[in-house]
Design a protein around this motif. Structure first.
Motif, PDB file in Angstrom:
ATOM      1  N   PHE A 209       6.117  -1.570   2.550  1.00 34.55           N
ATOM      2  CA  PHE A 209       6.129  -1.220   1.128  1.00 34.55           C
ATOM      3  C   PHE A 209       6.286  -2.441   0.230  1.00 34.55           C
ATOM      4  O   PHE A 209       5.833  -2.429  -0.912  1.00 34.55           O
ATOM      5  CB  PHE A 209       7.230  -0.192   0.846  1.00 34.55           C
ATOM      6  CG  PHE A 209       6.847   1.204   1.248  1.00 34.55           C
ATOM      7  CD1 PHE A 209       6.202   2.046   0.342  1.00 34.55           C
ATOM      8  CD2 PHE A 209       7.087   1.679   2.528  1.00 34.55           C
ATOM      9  CE1 PHE A 209       5.829   3.335   0.706  1.00 34.55           C
ATOM     10  CE2 PHE A 209       6.709   2.953   2.897  1.00 34.55           C
ATOM     11  CZ  PHE A 209       6.073   3.791   1.991  1.00 34.55           C
ATOM     12  N   ALA A 210       6.889  -3.506   0.746  1.00 30.86           N
ATOM     13  CA  ALA A 210       7.033  -4.728  -0.045  1.00 30.86           C
ATOM     14  C   ALA A 210       5.674  -5.357  -0.343  1.00 30.86           C
ATOM     15  O   ALA A 210       5.500  -6.051  -1.353  1.00 30.86           O
ATOM     16  CB  ALA A 210       7.922  -5.721   0.685  1.00 30.86           C
ATOM     17  N   GLN A 211       4.692  -5.112   0.513  1.00 27.79           N
ATOM     18  CA  GLN A 211       3.356  -5.662   0.322  1.00 27.79           C
ATOM     19  C   GLN A 211       2.513  -4.860  -0.661  1.00 27.79           C
ATOM     20  O   GLN A 211       1.453  -5.314  -1.096  1.00 27.79           O
ATOM     21  CB  GLN A 211       2.626  -5.734   1.671  1.00 27.79           C
ATOM     22  CG  GLN A 211       3.266  -6.703   2.664  1.00 27.79           C
ATOM     23  CD  GLN A 211       2.647  -6.610   4.043  1.00 27.79           C
ATOM     24  OE1 GLN A 211       1.676  -5.888   4.256  1.00 27.79           O
ATOM     25  NE2 GLN A 211       3.233  -7.327   5.002  1.00 27.79           N
ATOM     26  N   ARG A 212       2.967  -3.672  -1.026  1.00 28.55           N
ATOM     27  CA  ARG A 212       2.204  -2.826  -1.938  1.00 28.55           C
ATOM     28  C   ARG A 212       2.490  -3.203  -3.385  1.00 28.55           C
ATOM     29  O   ARG A 212       3.634  -3.505  -3.746  1.00 28.55           O
ATOM     30  CB  ARG A 212       2.549  -1.352  -1.729  1.00 28.55           C
ATOM     31  CG  ARG A 212       2.274  -0.831  -0.328  1.00 28.55           C
ATOM     32  CD  ARG A 212       2.444   0.673  -0.303  1.00 28.55           C
ATOM     33  NE  ARG A 212       2.341   1.239   1.037  1.00 28.55           N
ATOM     34  CZ  ARG A 212       2.254   2.535   1.300  1.00 28.55           C
ATOM     35  NH1 ARG A 212       2.272   3.409   0.288  1.00 28.55           N
ATOM     36  NH2 ARG A 212       2.163   2.970   2.541  1.00 28.55           N
ATOM     37  N   SER A 213       1.468  -3.154  -4.208  1.00 31.22           N
ATOM     38  CA  SER A 213       1.659  -3.441  -5.632  1.00 31.22           C
ATOM     39  C   SER A 213       2.348  -2.279  -6.334  1.00 31.22           C
ATOM     40  O   SER A 213       3.059  -2.471  -7.332  1.00 31.22           O
ATOM     41  CB  SER A 213       0.311  -3.730  -6.302  1.00 31.22           C
ATOM     42  OG  SER A 213      -0.581  -2.627  -6.147  1.00 31.22           O
ATOM     43  N   SER A 214       2.151  -1.077  -5.823  1.00 33.38           N
ATOM     44  CA  SER A 214       2.826   0.101  -6.371  1.00 33.38           C
ATOM     45  C   SER A 214       2.807   1.210  -5.322  1.00 33.38           C
ATOM     46  O   SER A 214       1.968   1.216  -4.419  1.00 33.38           O
ATOM     47  CB  SER A 214       2.141   0.596  -7.655  1.00 33.38           C
ATOM     48  OG  SER A 214       0.833   1.057  -7.373  1.00 33.38           O
ATOM     49  N   TYR A 215       3.756   2.124  -5.451  1.00 32.63           N
ATOM     50  CA  TYR A 215       3.819   3.271  -4.552  1.00 32.63           C
ATOM     51  C   TYR A 215       4.736   4.307  -5.180  1.00 32.63           C
ATOM     52  O   TYR A 215       5.533   4.001  -6.068  1.00 32.63           O
ATOM     53  CB  TYR A 215       4.329   2.868  -3.165  1.00 32.63           C
ATOM     54  CG  TYR A 215       5.673   2.193  -3.163  1.00 32.63           C
ATOM     55  CD1 TYR A 215       6.854   2.937  -3.131  1.00 32.63           C
ATOM     56  CD2 TYR A 215       5.775   0.805  -3.201  1.00 32.63           C
ATOM     57  CE1 TYR A 215       8.088   2.314  -3.131  1.00 32.63           C
ATOM     58  CE2 TYR A 215       7.008   0.168  -3.208  1.00 32.63           C
ATOM     59  CZ  TYR A 215       8.167   0.937  -3.177  1.00 32.63           C
ATOM     60  OH  TYR A 215       9.391   0.326  -3.189  1.00 32.63           O
ATOM     61  N   SER A 216       4.594   5.546  -4.715  1.00 30.46           N
ATOM     62  CA  SER A 216       5.366   6.650  -5.279  1.00 30.46           C
ATOM     63  C   SER A 216       6.512   7.045  -4.357  1.00 30.46           C
ATOM     64  O   SER A 216       6.541   6.685  -3.177  1.00 30.46           O
ATOM     65  CB  SER A 216       4.462   7.861  -5.491  1.00 30.46           C
ATOM     66  OG  SER A 216       4.034   8.385  -4.236  1.00 30.46           O
ATOM     67  N   ALA A 217       7.444   7.801  -4.903  1.00 29.27           N
ATOM     68  CA  ALA A 217       8.536   8.335  -4.095  1.00 29.27           C
ATOM     69  C   ALA A 217       7.990   9.258  -3.010  1.00 29.27           C
ATOM     70  O   ALA A 217       8.517   9.286  -1.888  1.00 29.27           O
ATOM     71  CB  ALA A 217       9.530   9.079  -4.988  1.00 29.27           C
TER      72      ALA A 217
END
Length: 237
Positions: free
Chosen positions: A207-215
């Motif tokens: 998830f640290a590599q993602r620019s955005s993500y949802s709960a």
């Protein structure tokens, strides 16, 4: 119509006893805080005798809402329950025809509401021992009043996947501080343990590599990791 309102320990046997005396077409409304499995068990017993079953759950405090407390209901008799009592001023939402659905939501809601109660009592009792109760209450209320609960929930889930390990270390230190006050940090210790479980799922880098993500994406990955790798996680623990 028969209402079952007893302590959880006898909810199943009470439901079975009710099922043995009902007539076909009777509606049994179970408002006990029982598990989904218990609700389904009682529903089967009631329906086997030709009755209808409504799994009704109070979704709030009667102390706060009075007779207007929201009710979440499911089961073969849920629609009939809502149609009968809705016009009388009851706030009833139907979750579907399967008994136990509403109870599952109630059960998981209780994880949060009762858990928050326990956390607050622990924190404020310790704050009283430390002589900073008023200051602690102001700090807590100011931060919580500044946002909505939905935003707070979203932030907690999304940040957990990144910061659980660091926060677990912090909470171990908090637990040590509470012990210095002569206080047993039951909830604080449990919080540290829960954070360690999140960290050991090993999803931080993903998830640290993602620019955005949802709960929702975090929770889906958590559930998948737990369901698919529970044995491996237990070995790490």
């Amino acid at each position: 119509m028969i209402f079952s309102a007893v302590v959880v320990a006898v909810a199943a046997e009470t439901g079975e006893a009710i099922s043995r005396i009902i007539r076909p077409g009777s509606l049994v409304v179970d408002i006990n805080a029982a598990t989904p499995r218990t609700k389904k068990h009682v529903a089967a017993a009631v329906e086997a005798r030709g009755g209808l079953f409504a799994d009704a759950n109070l979704m709030g405090s009667v102390d706060l809402y009075g007779a207007a407390v929201p009710l979440y209901t499911s089961g073969s008799g849920a629609e009939r329950f809502a149609e009968t009592f809705g016009p009388l001023g009851f706030r009833i939402e139907v979750a579907g025809a399967e008994a136990g659905t509403a109870a599952a939501v109630k059960m998981l809601r209780s994880v949060v509401t009762k858990g928050m109660e326990a956390l607050l009592v622990e924190a404020l009792t310790a704050a009283t021992l430390a002589g900073v109760r008023d200051e602690t209450m102001r700090g807590l209320c100011a931060s919580m009043d500044a946002t909505t609960f939905s935003k707070f929930l979203d932030m907690c889930v999304r940040s957990d996947v990144l910061h659980a390990e660091r926060r677990a270390v912090e909470m171990d230190g908090v637990a040590a501080g509470l012990r210095e006050l002569g206080f047993d940090p039951l909830m604080t210790t449990a919080t540290a343990a829960r954070l360690k479980v999140s960290a050991r799922l090993g999803l931080r880098d993903e998830f640290a590599q993602r620019s955005s993500y949802s709960a929702d994406e975090v929770l889906d990955r958590y559930a998948h990791a737990v369901a698919g790798g529970l044995g491996e996680i237990e070995e790490r623990l």
